[in-house]
Design an enzyme around this catalytic site. Structure first.
Site, PDB file in Angstrom:
ATOM      1  N   CYS A   1      -5.323   6.124  -3.524  1.00 16.02           N
ATOM      2  CA  CYS A   1      -4.619   4.840  -3.566  1.00 16.02           C
ATOM      3  C   CYS A   1      -3.241   5.093  -4.137  1.00 16.02           C
ATOM      4  O   CYS A   1      -3.109   5.469  -5.307  1.00 16.02           O
ATOM      5  CB  CYS A   1      -5.386   3.834  -4.414  1.00 16.02           C
ATOM      6  SG  CYS A   1      -4.506   2.267  -4.635  1.00 16.02           S
TER       7      CYS A   1
ATOM      8  N   CYS B   1       0.869  -1.181   0.000  1.00 22.57           N
ATOM      9  CA  CYS B   1       0.000   0.000   0.000  1.00 22.57           C
ATOM     10  C   CYS B   1       0.904   1.228   0.000  1.00 22.57           C
ATOM     11  O   CYS B   1       1.653   1.446   0.956  1.00 22.57           O
ATOM     12  CB  CYS B   1      -0.896  -0.010   1.234  1.00 22.57           C
ATOM     13  SG  CYS B   1      -1.906   1.482   1.404  1.00 22.57           S
TER      14      CYS B   1
END
Length: 254
Positions: free
Chosen positions: A195, A71
């Protein structure tokens, strides 16, 4: 249990200091902590752990409680957390699920080096690549009017992707080397405000349409940048650049 809440351009995380190795969370406990009605609320949860040869190890869980892939925004937040704890100063070298990462902090921004990319797969009307997590990238018009949840979910659960899942990014090309990006994230199973691995994928895909490094990217939660060096067969020295903010600290009982 003491916890910290961090966010990077609206992508938010529960962050835990596990340098003593005492935390052994179940999938149900992680999902509870990330629950926005019954727990703390977050897109994901991260553990900062010790690892020989590195400043720290990043262990990331999706909000459904399952251990996730890399991530980008989470990595930037964990670097800021490591600085807060005094584990690092202005530079960090850590290990995550996709391998080692370097990062540095400058002018209140975290510069996180992402993995090199060897290839981008061209699909009928989109592209697919792995920038630490799998990403489907589709260029659209009038992004603000798109039903990201419905369109993204249909792709994520299509025949090709339903078994392993993929993140789905919709990108609109803007003037002055800018992109606008919205993302449906697997594991969260919804649209998120940002994101990091997704905007990285969008920037690298856009470079094939003439976009130059660094690419500026607008997301629902703010602005990010992606810098890179383009090679004949891929990309190297890819950096995700943006803010990482500690929102609050608290205690919760499991």
């Amino acid at each position: 249990m003491t916890f910290y809440k961090y966010q990077g351009t609206g992508n938010d995380f529960v962050v835990l200091d596990n340098r003593d190795g005492s935390l052994q969370l179940t999938q149900e406990q992680v999902a509870f902590l990330c629950d926005r009605r019954r727990g703390i609320g977050a897109d994901g949860l991260m553990l900062l752990q010790l690892k020989e040869g590195y400043d720290f190890e990043m262990v990331y869980y999706n909000s459904d409680g399952r251990e996730g892939s890399m991530c980008g925004n989470g990595g930037r937040c964990l670097v800021a957390f490591a600085q807060y704890l005094g584990v690092v100063e202005n530079e960090a070298y850590f290990i995550a699920s996709d391998g080692p990462h370097k990062a540095y902090l400058k002018d209140r921004l975290v510069h996180l080096q992402m993995k090199d990319l060897d290839a981008i797969e061209d699909l009928d009307d989109a592209s697919f690549m792995n920038t630490g997590s799998p990403h489907y990238v589709k260029q659209v018009e009038a992004l603000q009017d798109l039903n990201v949840f419905a369109e993204g979910r249909a792709i994520r659960y299509s025949d090709r992707f339903k078994a392993e899942g993929t993140n789905v990014n919709f990108v609109e090309h803007l003037p002055e080397n800018q992109l606008s990006v919205r993302t449906y994230e697997r594991g969260v199973e919804d649209e998120t405000f940002s994101c990091g691995t997704g905007v990285t994928a969008c920037a690298l895909a856009a470079s094939r349409a003439g976009y130059q490094s660094p690419v500026k990217i607008k997301v629902l939660g703010g602005e990010l940048q992606v810098s890179f060096e383009k090679e004949s067969n891929g990309f190297k020295n890819v950096f995700l650049i943006g803010p990482a903010v500690q929102v609050f600290k608290g205690e919760i009982t499991l």
